[in-house]
Design an enzyme around this catalytic site. Structure first.
Site, PDB file in Angstrom:
ATOM      1  N   SER A   1      -1.482  -2.834   0.111  1.00  0.00           N
ATOM      2  CA  SER A   1      -2.756  -1.840  -0.770  1.00  0.00           C
ATOM      3  C   SER A   1      -3.091  -2.805  -1.916  1.00  0.00           C
ATOM      4  O   SER A   1      -2.246  -3.501  -2.423  1.00  0.00           O
ATOM      5  CB  SER A   1      -1.857  -0.606  -1.050  1.00  0.00           C
ATOM      6  OG  SER A   1      -2.740   0.153  -1.991  1.00  0.00           O
TER       7      SER A   1
ATOM      8  N   CYS B   1      -6.048   0.777  -3.891  1.00  0.00           N
ATOM      9  CA  CYS B   1      -5.530   1.651  -4.650  1.00  0.00           C
ATOM     10  C   CYS B   1      -5.927   1.663  -6.129  1.00  0.00           C
ATOM     11  O   CYS B   1      -5.578   2.397  -7.015  1.00  0.00           O
ATOM     12  CB  CYS B   1      -3.970   2.173  -4.381  1.00  0.00           C
ATOM     13  SG  CYS B   1      -2.900   0.693  -4.765  1.00  0.00           S
TER      14      CYS B   1
END
Lengths: 876, 876
Positions: free
Chosen positions: B764, B831
């Site tokens: 991420s 993210c």
């Protein structure tokens, strides 16, 4: 075909050291050139790796192979392992790929048990010897294999001697030894709740396991980290039939070097003991004799040994370090390896070898360890004085040298007392940029906090000053003016001495000897220059460093940090005036005051560099570094500057940053205040013109813009530089060229280097910051958690000392390629701390850098490392 | 062939907007589809770029081309430029590639001088009109071209009206106008030391230059930055023969939209004024009539206009925003463009267009501006109330919404007063992590310091709370409990209101209307989901956010930050106990206290996500963030914890870091204290098991290790995670899978992603930190110098808002490729804050990410942006 995990000595070769370890490979080689070696076999390093992969178990197939080879050894020796009559005894010794002296464990006399000991006694007719061997084996096995503390055994031995009223082990007789063996076995059982193993095969496998295990003992781990040895290499195990130097007066053992390892003199050097086993030579209870004595004692053996030495040196083409044993007048070679030597000896041996035609110049260069040169460039304590002195504490060997002086508590004090002719050692909790002048005036620096890359360490190495850092045993009471070490106080009247090579601190004055660069040194350096392709420059912020570096062979300045000059007492006030300025005009007025001082610094550096290129970096640190931070200091400074306290305090607060490393610094300062770039450019160019006129040097100043992350940033600052420089040159009516380039120290700069090279005329890799940002570490903070990283083997080396090739290096490589895709002949250098690290220098050579730049005392190291790199990877 | 810099309207097309600008391209298009357009020509955007390249000069060849086209226009219109009898008058107007309403300058009536004005008077038989036009021209020319302040001219006009005792310009007669022209010319000469240009060609070239110049005026620069328009585009210049709406009662001018831009209703919407020029409609002195009135006043013209509207909408396939003029009863179209509209209207128009078969669903999606959706998701102030309210200050529109409440000074106070049913607005100098609970309880947050990416802004956007940040006009006196704005005080009894869409602050209570997601919104979102390839998850740290995001369509949690939970009042003490622990056992005991609370949080989030994937990040911030920093606070806490002050103070000092952003945080914490990873893993898995059992959701928790820079770091932490998780699962006797992955947020992680993917089961991208480290900026500090970067055009956009494709993006792209070279189906998400930015989402789509994760209120935006990305660049 199944993998082969065990090699007989006769099956190996010297070039199989990766598989057999250094010791195993050399035993094999000696066997094959016909030297007298007790026979045996080697369990490979791959077996060690497999042992760890199998969750610390020796697989059945490997055990089988071991015993197969043991059977062959029995045939060869005519003895039998575990046999009551003619027992085969073996030594079990570790042997890693790289030499790790004293780091690993050894077991001798393995194969003895309550039956074979009797066989040995009968066979040798010497029961005392047999039981002495047995008790030694029990103790070593218990210690090394089972981790029973050695002192417990020694207590028993001491007790026996005490009871009998004797001093030496040799004064104990057979009966005593039998008793001791009994007591040792009882102790073993008590400690381990199991009998000492009678089964000799069990003994052997446990011992092999113990050697494998010792690869991961804390000493080994520390040694590997210090010497860049990866933990994945593993160690081999050598199983060799025993010979005994302790079977009587016609037996003996010794160690020797083919040349003197301290001076390099071409003369056999070593010592031996008759009727002794190897450990006795080391233990220091009996004093060994110099090897020359052997000639008198046993001429034949001595001459045989001398001949073997010559054979080995010629065979290995290097000075050898050997172990031997004499058993009943017969000489056995137990080990040979290239001998460790002092830097001084290394140079002499190299030059002698070339003279003798044994080495080419390239061979000579490749045989030297660049880092070792460092010790030749600094003063050292007199060996004799050092031998008698007892350290009161130990810190980190942050910067080499030997310093003695009276305790001194602040930079200002150091300056004052040094001016008065006193020799002082500056002792600080930690140092900061304001301490630089005092650090330069002191004999050496001792800090309580901070690691090998703390401010004190970095600055001291830069100036070649002796420094011991992170010495937490020292408590400083600056107010009461004393330091306390282990309860003893030292005031400003007391001498202390610090050794930058060992980190030792002494509570007295010790005499030192200055560095002397002998003719051998000069010869080696000339060879290095002949074979290297990389340029070598220096990082120098002042004429003194520039002079030192020039003497060490620097071909220019790769990094002149202008901020260090800003901290000097005579200009810090002008710098502060600049910072508190409210308008451009005020700021320019303050900068005007700094201009003549900066110009003078640059003149000095240009003069010392005698026309070699000088790269000057524009102001880099955040401005708050130039202001005080406590209310008291702010109040005082406000008074001095005629400002309101609240006003100055507000400036300090405004400038405060959460992450100053990532803050308003580098070229960002010049974007906000281009007048700083203007003043610095003016000083750089005016100084160059003046020195050119005075000395006739053809100077091409290189102006370096720091912390660039985006081409347009550089464009913006460059516009001011070019405008100012061109004006100055035009006005002076001289012909002068200059270059504008940039530091590549931000990951984004490396990633967009093709764009940046459109503007930048040169790159210099600032690998300190590049490492910090690529790893997301702050060097000031990382010390706290990196110790866990080493302990947990996540890192095996300090990324601030040696470039991280996989990450940071990838960026460097990428930036060089991208930059040269835009500007074919782009000059690329490195000016981070890494520039003085041999492994990094090799990397720099491989990725095609133009030069490396390092602190003055690293220049000779860099020259040698660069030559080695080009010999290893010749440039087209 | 030489480049063509000037195009007649008849030579252009709508799709040439890059070259002709939006206005020019549309004038050309209208000409070509036969609509009544006063003829003229366009000087291209390339001429503008050339103007800047030539150091702000219009090259001779371009000037020649302009006059050649002017000659053609003379032939076309039968008038002559500068002619005494039948003068050609033109307007000169800017027209950039992207619409920049009101940002650029316009000059009307160009071609008038002391001779042509008489010709115009004679020709129209209306000398008053001619002189009115002339004085308008002088004023506009002086203002726009020569930068003479407009108010100086207005003073003269006001003076004339005052002397005559009238109110409206229309009440001034021919004589008055002649006098005013004289005075205007005198003023011009006085200000500029030169006569007003009589040479109409000089007028024209000066005017064109002024338009080019206006591209770099401060308003334009700000607008461009706000709208991501590069400065390299340049503006075109349209030169068009004048028509006049102010020659009598059969003349007029107006603006209209083909549909209602506020509601989207499919009905002509606009207003007009008879006997007026365009500027009069805007000036607000006379009140324009609604467009429907025109039908009564001039049915033929109205019907012609209605027909043109229909033609244009069908031709451009979008709602049009038009300007028109009626000259002696003849309709002329002066401009058309796609009309700006409110978010509400945009949705309705899109749905209606699809219903009408004019757009496909993809067309509808592509016509929407994702960022605009945001305003639909938050309450807004009632437009009527807003119209009458006067802001007392303006800050940055940090997080949308409309909040009214009484002034409140601390988080604790907000919690208390909110619990008592009061509505409060939390006013802080800046917020810190401890304020989170109070921020959630307040109606909105107002901060004095901090930018769009300050703590307050980020957290507020995350929770969908209204926030205005960096409002430096507000002075907070926390002790005396008031805030002061422009000398007026507001106590805790006074209401204030803040508008998160505009940054306005009001000193009163304003009524607001809640967000309502109409059926159109749902329809559009369904279409978006149909066409997108990227997944959309949310960043949610608690069940409330998870619930909100799920309602907005989030398909999982991409980032659950566990540290926000640590700050909550009921657990911060346990966290502190953990920090001051001296042994592993003590630390484990403290962690035991946190375990049940963490588990409960995770249960809540799993429940709200109803079986969708949840990625939970292990503890990230440095531990000192959980401790107080002033002596007073430390003393208080020490007392509370039963510790010595000196002890706690020592811990705080030990934990102090120079650069906390680069310090002991992220996975580095777990390397030092693996028991933290164990506790968090236990909470994550136990909660998943519980919710699985209760609700039957098939949960696969994703455990994310932050701040990894080296594979072995991840290996080390992963070992603890796997051991703990497997134990918990085994004990619970359930079938549960989980994944262990990592944030890619350190440059080195991206550079070595192939190695890291050997261990990581998902990536991420933490683009906040990745941006900070790639640029070497600290977000907390960069605000201070980035303003200079924008002003000096080094940066044109905020790298923390939109991903920097050239640098940070290069690392992301590289990491995805490297990661997937090791693990083919590696799930990659983002993210960071960037995950909610449409341009970044398009980038994420292009580099092949699996999903984006953003704050709950960005989820609908992300869904739309993802659909647009896939329509623009369809995935295979």
């Amino acid at each position: 075909m199944a993998k082969k995990y065990v090699y007989k000595f006769a099956e190996g070769r010297a070039d199989m050291r990766e598989l057999l370890g250094g010791k195993g490979a050399n035993l094999a080689e000696m066997t094959n050139i016909g030297l007298p070696v007790p026979q045996g076999f080697t369990v490979t390093t791959e077996a060690c790796t497999q042992y760890y992969a199998d969750n610390r178990k020796i697989a059945d197939n490997i055990q089988k192979e071991i015993f197969k080879n043991l059977a062959d050894l029995e045939k060869q020796t005519g003895k039998k392992f575990g046999d009551k009559k003619n027992p085969l005894l073996v030594s079990v010794r570790s042997g890693a790929r790289a030499s790790m002296p004293g780091m690993m464990d050894t077991i001798l006399n393995l194969g003895l048990n309550s039956e074979t000991v009797e066989g040995l006694a009968a066979l040798t007719g010497n029961p005392r010897f047999a039981y002495d061997s047995y008790r030694r084996f029990i103790q070593m096995f218990a210690d090394v294999v089972m981790e029973v503390p050695k002192p417990l055994f020694e207590d028993i031995l001491d007790h026996a001697k005490h009871n009998k009223g004797v001093k030496l082990d040799t004064e104990l007789d057979e009966h005593d030894m039998r008793e001791i063996v009994k007591k040792f076995k009882a102790l073993y059982k008590k400690q381990l709740k199991t009998d000492f193993p009678e089964d000799v095969k069990v003994q052997l496998i446990l011992a092999v396991e113990a050697v494998f295990r010792s690869w991961e003992n804390p000493r080994a781990i520390v040694y590997r980290r210090m010497n860049d040895i990866p933990s994945s290499w593993g160690t081999a195990v050598n199983i060799q039939s025993m010979v005994f130097g302790n079977m009587g007066q016609d037996c003996g053992t010794g160690v020797a070097f083919t040349r003197n390892p301290a001076t390099g003199e071409n003369k056999l050097y070593g010592e031996y003991l008759m009727n002794a086993q190897g450990e006795d030579v080391v233990a220091g209870i009996r004093t060994p004799s110099p090897i020359a004595e052997l000639k008198k004692q046993n001429k034949a053996v001595y001459e045989q040994f001398e001949h073997i030495c010559k054979t080995l040196e010629e065979h290995y083409k290097d000075m050898q370090d050997m172990e031997f044993t004499i058993e009943h007048g017969k000489l056995y070679m137990l080990q040979t390896r290239n001998g460790k030597r002092t830097a001084h000896a290394a140079l002499k041996i190299a030059v002698d070898m070339v003279k003798a035609g044994m080495w080419t110049e390239q061979d000579a260069l490749m045989h030297l360890e660049p880092k070792q040169l460092d010790s030749l460039l600094h003063p050292t304590f007199e060996p004799a004085a050092l031998k008698n002195a007892k350290p009161i504490a130990q810190g980190l060997p942050a910067s080499p040298g030997a310093a003695s002086g009276k305790v001194c508590f602040s930079s200002a004090e150091a300056i004052e007392r040094a001016a008065a002719g006193e020799k002082v050692v500056l002792v600080r909790l930690e140092t900061s940029p304001e301490d630089i002048e005092g650090m330069a005036k002191a004999q050496g620096i001792l800090t309580v906090r901070g690691g090998m890359t703390s401010h004190a360490a970095v600055v001291a190495r830069g100036m070649g000053a002796c420094c011991v850092s992170g010495c937490s045993a020292v408590h400083v009471d600056e107010e009461k003016r004393y330091i306390e070490v282990n309860g003893k106080k030292y005031t400003d009247k007391d001498y202390i001495s610090i050794d930058g090579l060992t980190g030792n601190v002494y509570g007295e004055q010790l005499p030192s000897v200055p560095a002397s660069l002998s003719g051998d040194f000069g010869k080696i350096m000339a060879w290095a220059d002949k074979y290297r392709a990389l340029g070598v420059r220096t990082n120098a912020d002042n004429p003194r460093d520039a002079k030192q570096a020039y003497e060490f062979g620097a071909e220019g300045v790769g990094l002149c940090r202008t901020e260090h000059m800003f901290f000097e007492a005579d200009r810090i006030m002008a710098v502060r005036e600049m910072i508190v300025s409210k308008t451009v005009e005020e700021r320019k007025k303050a900068l005007e005051k700094i201009l003549p001082m900066q110009r003078k610094d640059f003149e000095g550096i240009y003069k010392e560099m005698k026309g070699n290129p000088v790269t000057i970096r524009l102001l880099d640190p955040p401005l708050h570094e130039f202001l005080p931070h406590t209310d008291a200091e702010i109040r005082e400074l406000a008074k001095e500057m005629g400002l309101k306290f609240s006003e100055l305090k507000a400036t300090v607060e405004y400038l405060h940053e959460f992450n100053p490393m990532l803050g308003h610094r580098g070229c960002r300062l010049c974007v906000t205040y281009p007048e700083i770039a203007e003043m610095q450019t003016r000083a750089i160019i005016e100084a160059a013109i003046k020195v050119k006129k005075e000395k006739g040097y053809n100077i091409t100043p290189e102006i370096m813009v720091p912390l660039v992350g985006e081409k347009k940033e550089l464009d913006y600052v460059r516009d001011y530089i070019v405008k100012t420089a061109d004006e100055v040159i035009k006005k002076a009516k001289v012909d002068m060229h200059y270059k504008v380039g940039t530091m590549i120290e931000i990951p984004r700069a490396a990633l967009t280097a093709d764009k940046i090279a459109e503007t930048a005329e040169f790159f210099s890799f600032g690998t300190n910051d590049l490492t910090q940002m690529t790893y997301g570490f702050s060097r000031d903070d990382a010390g706290k958690f990196l110790k866990d990283y080493y302990a947990k083997k996540i890192f095996e080396q300090d990324p601030f000392a040696r470039i991280d090739e996989n990450g940071v290096g990838k960026l460097v490589d990428m930036a060089v390629k991208l930059g040269r895709s835009t500007r074919k002949d782009l000059k690329c250098g490195i000016c981070g701390e890494h520039g003085g690290d041999p492994a990094t220098i090799e990397f720099c050579h491989r990725v095609g850098l133009t030069y490396v730049s390092c602190s003055p005392f690293r220049v000779p190291i860099a020259r040698l490392a660069a030559a080695q790199a080009n010999i290893r990877y010749p440039r087209g």
